[in-house]
Design a protein around this motif. Sequence first.
Motif, PDB file in Angstrom:
ATOM      1  N   UNK A 197    -106.689  45.811  68.324  1.00 45.81           N
ATOM      2  CA  UNK A 197    -106.134  47.111  68.700  1.00 45.81           C
ATOM      3  C   UNK A 197    -105.686  47.851  67.447  1.00 45.81           C
ATOM      4  N   UNK A 198    -106.114  49.107  67.327  1.00 39.19           N
ATOM      5  CA  UNK A 198    -105.799  49.937  66.167  1.00 39.19           C
ATOM      6  C   UNK A 198    -104.709  50.918  66.535  1.00 39.19           C
ATOM      7  N   UNK A 199    -103.557  50.814  65.881  1.00 40.61           N
ATOM      8  CA  UNK A 199    -102.463  51.757  66.068  1.00 40.61           C
ATOM      9  C   UNK A 199    -102.639  52.887  65.076  1.00 40.61           C
ATOM     10  N   UNK A 200    -102.814  54.105  65.567  1.00 40.62           N
ATOM     11  CA  UNK A 200    -102.981  55.268  64.697  1.00 40.62           C
ATOM     12  C   UNK A 200    -101.617  55.711  64.195  1.00 40.62           C
ATOM     13  N   UNK A 201    -101.495  55.864  62.881  1.00 45.25           N
ATOM     14  CA  UNK A 201    -100.228  56.253  62.258  1.00 45.25           C
ATOM     15  C   UNK A 201    -100.455  57.478  61.375  1.00 45.25           C
ATOM     16  N   UNK A 202     -99.372  58.111  60.968  1.00 47.11           N
ATOM     17  CA  UNK A 202     -99.468  59.205  60.008  1.00 47.11           C
ATOM     18  C   UNK A 202    -100.018  58.651  58.695  1.00 47.11           C
ATOM     19  N   UNK A 203    -100.566  59.533  57.864  1.00 47.32           N
ATOM     20  CA  UNK A 203    -101.140  59.114  56.586  1.00 47.32           C
ATOM     21  C   UNK A 203    -100.136  58.307  55.768  1.00 47.32           C
ATOM     22  N   UNK A 204    -100.555  57.136  55.322  1.00 48.08           N
ATOM     23  CA  UNK A 204     -99.743  56.287  54.445  1.00 48.08           C
ATOM     24  C   UNK A 204    -100.450  56.245  53.093  1.00 48.08           C
ATOM     25  N   UNK A 205     -99.765  56.710  52.046  1.00 53.35           N
ATOM     26  CA  UNK A 205    -100.365  56.810  50.724  1.00 53.35           C
ATOM     27  C   UNK A 205    -100.051  55.675  49.782  1.00 53.35           C
ATOM     28  N   UNK A 206     -99.164  54.776  50.195  1.00 55.62           N
ATOM     29  CA  UNK A 206     -98.794  53.637  49.351  1.00 55.62           C
ATOM     30  C   UNK A 206     -98.241  52.555  50.269  1.00 55.62           C
ATOM     31  N   UNK A 207     -98.785  51.353  50.182  1.00 59.28           N
ATOM     32  CA  UNK A 207     -98.332  50.274  51.062  1.00 59.28           C
ATOM     33  C   UNK A 207     -97.252  49.400  50.424  1.00 59.28           C
ATOM     34  N   UNK A 208     -96.849  49.709  49.202  1.00 57.26           N
ATOM     35  CA  UNK A 208     -95.728  48.974  48.604  1.00 57.26           C
ATOM     36  C   UNK A 208     -94.491  49.269  49.443  1.00 57.26           C
ATOM     37  N   UNK A 209     -93.842  48.248  49.926  1.00 50.28           N
ATOM     38  CA  UNK A 209     -92.668  48.434  50.774  1.00 50.28           C
ATOM     39  C   UNK A 209     -93.003  48.663  52.234  1.00 50.28           C
ATOM     40  N   UNK A 210     -94.280  48.477  52.623  1.00 47.88           N
ATOM     41  CA  UNK A 210     -94.683  48.663  54.023  1.00 47.88           C
ATOM     42  C   UNK A 210     -94.032  47.604  54.900  1.00 47.88           C
ATOM     43  N   UNK A 211     -93.345  48.066  55.942  1.00 46.76           N
ATOM     44  CA  UNK A 211     -92.708  47.180  56.913  1.00 46.76           C
ATOM     45  C   UNK A 211     -93.098  47.677  58.296  1.00 46.76           C
ATOM     46  N   UNK A 212     -93.538  46.762  59.151  1.00 46.81           N
ATOM     47  CA  UNK A 212     -93.906  47.096  60.526  1.00 46.81           C
ATOM     48  C   UNK A 212     -93.030  46.260  61.450  1.00 46.81           C
ATOM     49  N   UNK A 213     -92.397  46.943  62.418  1.00 47.19           N
ATOM     50  CA  UNK A 213     -91.477  46.269  63.338  1.00 47.19           C
ATOM     51  C   UNK A 213     -91.715  46.776  64.759  1.00 47.19           C
ATOM     52  N   UNK A 214     -91.351  45.953  65.729  1.00 44.45           N
ATOM     53  CA  UNK A 214     -91.378  46.383  67.121  1.00 44.45           C
ATOM     54  C   UNK A 214     -89.965  46.304  67.675  1.00 44.45           C
ATOM     55  N   UNK A 215     -89.713  47.097  68.692  1.00 43.72           N
ATOM     56  CA  UNK A 215     -88.395  47.091  69.315  1.00 43.72           C
ATOM     57  C   UNK A 215     -87.991  48.485  69.719  1.00 43.72           C
ATOM     58  N   UNK A 216     -86.661  48.728  69.691  1.00 47.10           N
ATOM     59  CA  UNK A 216     -86.125  50.049  70.000  1.00 47.10           C
ATOM     60  C   UNK A 216     -84.656  50.091  69.610  1.00 47.10           C
TER      61      UNK A 216
END
Length: 197
Positions: A71-90
């Motif tokens: 499954x591909x989650x479409x996100x806004x343009x990301x120009x640098x993945x250094x420090x990329x954090x992905x989380x789920x919740x609310x």
Amino acid sequence: MAHEYATLAALRRRVGSETADTSRDDDLTSALAAATRGIDMATGRRFWLDDTPTARVYRTAGRVVREPDGDLLLVDDIGDVAGLVVETGSGSAWSPLTGYETQPDNALADGKPVTGLLRSGSWGFGTARVRVTARFGWPAIPDDIVEAALIQATRLYKRKDSPEGIIGSAEWGVRNLSRRDPDVWALIEPYILPGFG
């Protein structure tokens, strides 16, 4: 805002202003800012990169595309993945998430942004939320966007000489300005997100 897509010096050269002549700088700066924001609005994206990672929250409804390998989650343009954090919740309860890949493959190496996160499992559906912390924007401003900004800023600056949208010349006579500059449009069209323009 100070995230223009061209420099004041380049615009000065474009309008034939001497380097030392700063008398028109306010008008040129205003035209450059307006041209830049106009490109942002026409394309539905921005081409400057955040200075530091920021968090954005996405609902999965309408943003997940089923691909053969996940499954591909479409996100806004990301120009640098250094420090990329992905989380789920609310709210204040977020859990780190692993097991995803950035898409398209080699985007950053090709000078383009990451626009999706591919996961072999499900991102969740309906009210599920994903928080992405990253440096959003483009890795670098594309040359086409720089040129479009300069053309449009020059046009906006010279607009003061045609307040009714009519320009004249001894060689060509009088004519109306077109609503859209075809060269600017040709330069930005490949960058327009679906649903914009």
